[in-house]
Design a protein around this motif. Structure first.
Motif, PDB file in Angstrom:
ATOM      1  N   GLN A 109      43.141  -7.606 -18.427  1.00 35.75           N
ATOM      2  CA  GLN A 109      43.707  -8.987 -17.900  1.00 35.75           C
ATOM      3  C   GLN A 109      44.573  -8.323 -16.875  1.00 35.75           C
ATOM      4  O   GLN A 109      44.963  -7.200 -17.078  1.00 35.75           O
ATOM      5  CB  GLN A 109      44.754  -9.929 -19.150  1.00 35.75           C
ATOM      6  CG  GLN A 109      43.783 -10.503 -20.107  1.00 35.75           C
ATOM      7  CD  GLN A 109      44.558 -10.824 -21.215  1.00 35.75           C
ATOM      8  OE1 GLN A 109      45.693 -10.156 -21.582  1.00 35.75           O
ATOM      9  NE2 GLN A 109      44.223 -11.741 -21.773  1.00 35.75           N
ATOM     10  N   GLN A 111      48.058  -9.064 -13.698  1.00 38.79           N
ATOM     11  CA  GLN A 111      48.915  -9.676 -13.239  1.00 38.79           C
ATOM     12  C   GLN A 111      49.385  -9.125 -11.914  1.00 38.79           C
ATOM     13  O   GLN A 111      49.352  -7.833 -11.699  1.00 38.79           O
ATOM     14  CB  GLN A 111      50.252 -10.090 -13.909  1.00 38.79           C
ATOM     15  CG  GLN A 111      50.745  -8.475 -14.601  1.00 38.79           C
ATOM     16  CD  GLN A 111      51.999  -8.622 -15.489  1.00 38.79           C
ATOM     17  OE1 GLN A 111      52.450  -7.648 -15.879  1.00 38.79           O
ATOM     18  NE2 GLN A 111      52.463  -9.837 -15.954  1.00 38.79           N
ATOM     19  N   SER A 149      55.112 -12.256 -13.316  1.00 37.20           N
ATOM     20  CA  SER A 149      53.725 -13.127 -13.139  1.00 37.20           C
ATOM     21  C   SER A 149      53.120 -13.157 -14.765  1.00 37.20           C
ATOM     22  O   SER A 149      52.994 -12.296 -15.297  1.00 37.20           O
ATOM     23  CB  SER A 149      52.633 -12.425 -12.386  1.00 37.20           C
ATOM     24  OG  SER A 149      52.883 -12.488 -11.067  1.00 37.20           O
ATOM     25  N   GLU A 150      52.504 -14.608 -14.951  1.00 35.97           N
ATOM     26  CA  GLU A 150      51.612 -14.686 -16.081  1.00 35.97           C
ATOM     27  C   GLU A 150      50.185 -14.004 -15.901  1.00 35.97           C
ATOM     28  O   GLU A 150      50.219 -13.399 -14.685  1.00 35.97           O
ATOM     29  CB  GLU A 150      51.461 -16.150 -16.204  1.00 35.97           C
ATOM     30  CG  GLU A 150      52.704 -16.984 -16.520  1.00 35.97           C
ATOM     31  CD  GLU A 150      52.328 -18.562 -16.734  1.00 35.97           C
ATOM     32  OE1 GLU A 150      51.376 -18.893 -17.006  1.00 35.97           O
ATOM     33  OE2 GLU A 150      53.234 -19.333 -16.180  1.00 35.97           O
ATOM     34  N   LYS A 151      49.548 -13.776 -16.982  1.00 38.32           N
ATOM     35  CA  LYS A 151      48.296 -13.183 -16.711  1.00 38.32           C
ATOM     36  C   LYS A 151      47.302 -14.164 -15.845  1.00 38.32           C
ATOM     37  O   LYS A 151      47.352 -15.429 -16.083  1.00 38.32           O
ATOM     38  CB  LYS A 151      47.720 -13.142 -18.176  1.00 38.32           C
ATOM     39  CG  LYS A 151      48.543 -11.986 -19.100  1.00 38.32           C
ATOM     40  CD  LYS A 151      48.177 -12.099 -20.464  1.00 38.32           C
ATOM     41  CE  LYS A 151      48.968 -10.953 -21.281  1.00 38.32           C
ATOM     42  NZ  LYS A 151      48.626 -10.822 -22.868  1.00 38.32           N
ATOM     43  N   SER A 152      46.533 -13.475 -15.247  1.00 39.38           N
ATOM     44  CA  SER A 152      45.676 -14.017 -14.192  1.00 39.38           C
ATOM     45  C   SER A 152      46.426 -14.708 -13.156  1.00 39.38           C
ATOM     46  O   SER A 152      45.766 -15.640 -12.514  1.00 39.38           O
ATOM     47  CB  SER A 152      44.711 -15.343 -14.869  1.00 39.38           C
ATOM     48  OG  SER A 152      44.073 -14.365 -15.751  1.00 39.38           O
ATOM     49  N   PHE A 153      47.808 -14.373 -12.840  1.00 40.37           N
ATOM     50  CA  PHE A 153      48.564 -15.107 -11.763  1.00 40.37           C
ATOM     51  C   PHE A 153      48.910 -14.129 -10.723  1.00 40.37           C
ATOM     52  O   PHE A 153      49.291 -12.822 -11.115  1.00 40.37           O
ATOM     53  CB  PHE A 153      49.818 -15.698 -12.278  1.00 40.37           C
ATOM     54  CG  PHE A 153      49.302 -17.155 -12.752  1.00 40.37           C
ATOM     55  CD1 PHE A 153      49.940 -18.234 -12.163  1.00 40.37           C
ATOM     56  CD2 PHE A 153      48.719 -17.484 -13.872  1.00 40.37           C
ATOM     57  CE1 PHE A 153      49.737 -19.665 -12.465  1.00 40.37           C
ATOM     58  CE2 PHE A 153      48.522 -18.617 -14.319  1.00 40.37           C
ATOM     59  CZ  PHE A 153      48.991 -19.919 -13.727  1.00 40.37           C
ATOM     60  N   SER A 155      52.202 -13.614  -8.013  1.00 39.81           N
ATOM     61  CA  SER A 155      53.778 -14.070  -7.617  1.00 39.81           C
ATOM     62  C   SER A 155      54.008 -13.461  -6.336  1.00 39.81           C
ATOM     63  O   SER A 155      53.875 -12.400  -6.078  1.00 39.81           O
ATOM     64  CB  SER A 155      54.634 -13.828  -8.811  1.00 39.81           C
ATOM     65  OG  SER A 155      54.298 -14.476  -9.816  1.00 39.81           O
ATOM     66  N   LYS A 175      59.159 -21.248  -8.642  1.00 38.66           N
ATOM     67  CA  LYS A 175      59.656 -20.996  -9.887  1.00 38.66           C
ATOM     68  C   LYS A 175      60.951 -20.322  -9.473  1.00 38.66           C
ATOM     69  O   LYS A 175      61.244 -19.545  -8.727  1.00 38.66           O
ATOM     70  CB  LYS A 175      58.902 -19.603 -10.544  1.00 38.66           C
ATOM     71  CG  LYS A 175      57.495 -20.221 -11.183  1.00 38.66           C
ATOM     72  CD  LYS A 175      57.657 -20.600 -12.515  1.00 38.66           C
ATOM     73  CE  LYS A 175      56.064 -20.698 -13.005  1.00 38.66           C
ATOM     74  NZ  LYS A 175      56.321 -20.899 -14.646  1.00 38.66           N
ATOM     75  N   THR A 190      54.042 -18.802  -7.346  1.00 40.74           N
ATOM     76  CA  THR A 190      52.977 -18.209  -8.211  1.00 40.74           C
ATOM     77  C   THR A 190      51.896 -19.093  -8.088  1.00 40.74           C
ATOM     78  O   THR A 190      52.020 -20.318  -8.108  1.00 40.74           O
ATOM     79  CB  THR A 190      53.762 -17.995  -9.381  1.00 40.74           C
ATOM     80  OG1 THR A 190      52.751 -17.133 -10.151  1.00 40.74           O
ATOM     81  CG2 THR A 190      53.957 -19.149 -10.384  1.00 40.74           C
ATOM     82  N   ASN A 192      47.702 -19.246  -9.847  1.00 38.17           N
ATOM     83  CA  ASN A 192      46.547 -18.758 -10.598  1.00 38.17           C
ATOM     84  C   ASN A 192      45.545 -18.013  -9.721  1.00 38.17           C
ATOM     85  O   ASN A 192      45.199 -18.575  -8.655  1.00 38.17           O
ATOM     86  CB  ASN A 192      45.702 -19.824 -11.704  1.00 38.17           C
ATOM     87  CG  ASN A 192      44.806 -19.217 -12.450  1.00 38.17           C
ATOM     88  OD1 ASN A 192      43.804 -18.457 -12.200  1.00 38.17           O
ATOM     89  ND2 ASN A 192      45.021 -19.326 -13.877  1.00 38.17           N
TER      90      ASN A 192
END
Length: 440
Positions: A109, A111, A149-153, A155, A175, A190, A192
């Motif tokens: 995964q 980020q 950053s979230e996973k698969s995002f 920022s 954000k 941010t 996806n």
């Protein structure tokens, strides 16, 4: 030092620890993880250099993270970042679904974080050692954004977002975070990675990744033991080492916010950063440690056992000395260490120049530095503590338990040696082991 302007970005595999731990637990090896990591980062680098040869630069692989920058105007640089990020996202699923040797691994995964600004390029040189690095707000803040950053995002900093065209802005979410104020930022944006607007066809580059992966058989990766101090120069992705030792992470706390966003103190801070990194590097070497790499304003080092030599005392002394020395620059440091099994290699597309160590021990030391060590604190795992309790009991007394698996101290080398002296004096007193002058 060379002053430049550009966009720094980091592609991180936040679940690499789980990938490695899962394989190590099941097989006692990390061959698949190492192989896949090399393929993933090497192919991202090859993609960037193929499509954007004039502006795209890979600085280094730092464990689970690939640090890159683009020396272009802001909008043109972001187009490069978007294309490279889009390819990296496609590559994560391609590795597991299309390359047979990786199907037993957990899926990578990712980020990503990006920031634009001025920075300095410099090369840290010694007689037998050379390492390229960068210093500046853009590099440091991009790393912070990657962590948010979230996973698969991905920022991006507010200045990048504000320069995007209106249609592109619609794909991003604003954000706000009160903690960003100390970095001179009010918000970040941010989105996806699936929503990134890209134009390149990745099919050929993905096929190149499969060919690259199939050029090295897993059986050709050899992890041999060590009989003397490790030399990274003789390692590769095929010739690796398995050893017992201590990874040491020493991170300068609150340093990013000392860099002004407008770059007005960049030269001053760059010089200060180099001095701090040099001091940590020298302390590691003086205490029989091995410098692995600089990771921004963080030193990563390795201490390991071989023959009759036990590395724990030297590793702890190095950590203690780093705490005292970094204080002299009016900044603080947090240190994480752990004792256990490690796997060392060199990977990457640039002649396999990136030093890397993998294993649950590395994961634990990294986590201690990040989550458990406060300002001017050193965290050790229970295995190190148990050794100290038997062999250096006064040292062990300076550590307090903070969790089931770790202990922490707030003292540096000077205070530790004072505690040792006091304990020895008390012991002498108990044993009436006075010298002549005392008896008089």
């Amino acid at each position: 030092m060379i002053r430049k302007e550009g966009m720094h970005f980091y592609i991180n595999i936040p679940n690499l620890d789980q990938v490695v731990i899962d394989e190590e637990t099941k097989t006692g090896k990390v061959n698949h993880s190492l192989h896949a990591l090399d393929t993933f980062f090497s192919m991202i680098e090859s993609f960037g250099k193929k499509h954007f040869p004039q502006s795209f630069v890979v600085e280094k692989i730092t464990g689970s993270r690939l640090h890159m920058y683009v020396t272009d105007s802001l909008n043109e640089a972001f187009e490069v970042v978007a294309e490279v990020s889009g390819f990296a996202y496609k590559l994560t699923s391609y590795l597991n679904h299309e390359i047979a040797k990786y199907k037993t691994l957990l899926n990578f995964q990712i980020q990503i974080g990006a920031c634009y600004g001025e920075f300095y390029e410099f090369t840290f040189k010694r007689e037998t050692f050379e390492e390229d690095s960068t210093i500046g707000y853009a590099a440091n803040y991009a790393a912070k954004l990657q962590g948010l950053s979230e996973k698969s995002f991905i920022s991006i900093s507010s200045d990048i977002y504000e320069n995007l065209d209106s249609e592109y802005k619609k794909t991003f979410i604003i954000k706000k975070d009160n903690k960003l104020g100390k970095y001179g930022q009010k918000y970040y944006a941010t989105t996806n990675l699936e929503k990134l607007q890209t134009t390149l066809d990745y099919a050929t580059d993905l096929e190149n990744a499969k060919r690259y992966a199939n050029n090295l058989n897993l059986g050709d990766i050899n992890f041999s033991s060590v009989r003397q101090s490790l030399n990274f120069d003789v390692l590769s992705k095929k010739e690796c080492k398995k050893l017992e030792g201590i990874p040491l992470f020493a991170d300068v706390r609150g340093f990013t916010r000392q860099f002004k966003k407008d770059g007005s103190n960049l030269e001053e801070m760059s010089q200060k950063t180099q001095k701090i990194l040099q001091s940590m590097y020298e302390i590691v070497g003086r205490n029989k440690g091995i410098h692995v790499q600089f990771q921004g304003d963080r030193e990563m080092a390795l201490f390991h056992d071989y023959s009759d030599y036990k590395c724990i005392p030297d590793a702890i002394v190095a950590a203690l000395r780093i705490v005292d020395t970094v204080k002299t620059y009016n900044v603080c440091v947090g240190v994480g260490t752990s004792l256990g099994t490690l796997f060392a290699a060199k990977i990457g597309a640039r002649g396999e120049k990136d030093n890397i160590i993998l294993g649950t021990t590395v994961t634990q030391a990294d986590r201690y530095e990040d989550e458990k060590a406060g300002e001017n604190q050193i965290v050790i795992n229970k295995e190190i503590y148990s050794y100290l309790k038997i062999n250096r009991p006064v040292w062990a007394d300076q550590f307090v338990r903070v969790a089931d698996d770790c202990y922490r101290t707030t003292v540096g080398y000077k205070k530790m040696m004072e505690a040792v002296s006091v304990a020895q004096l008390e012991k002498n007193t108990r044993q009436n082991n006075y010298n002549g002058a005392w008896r008089e």
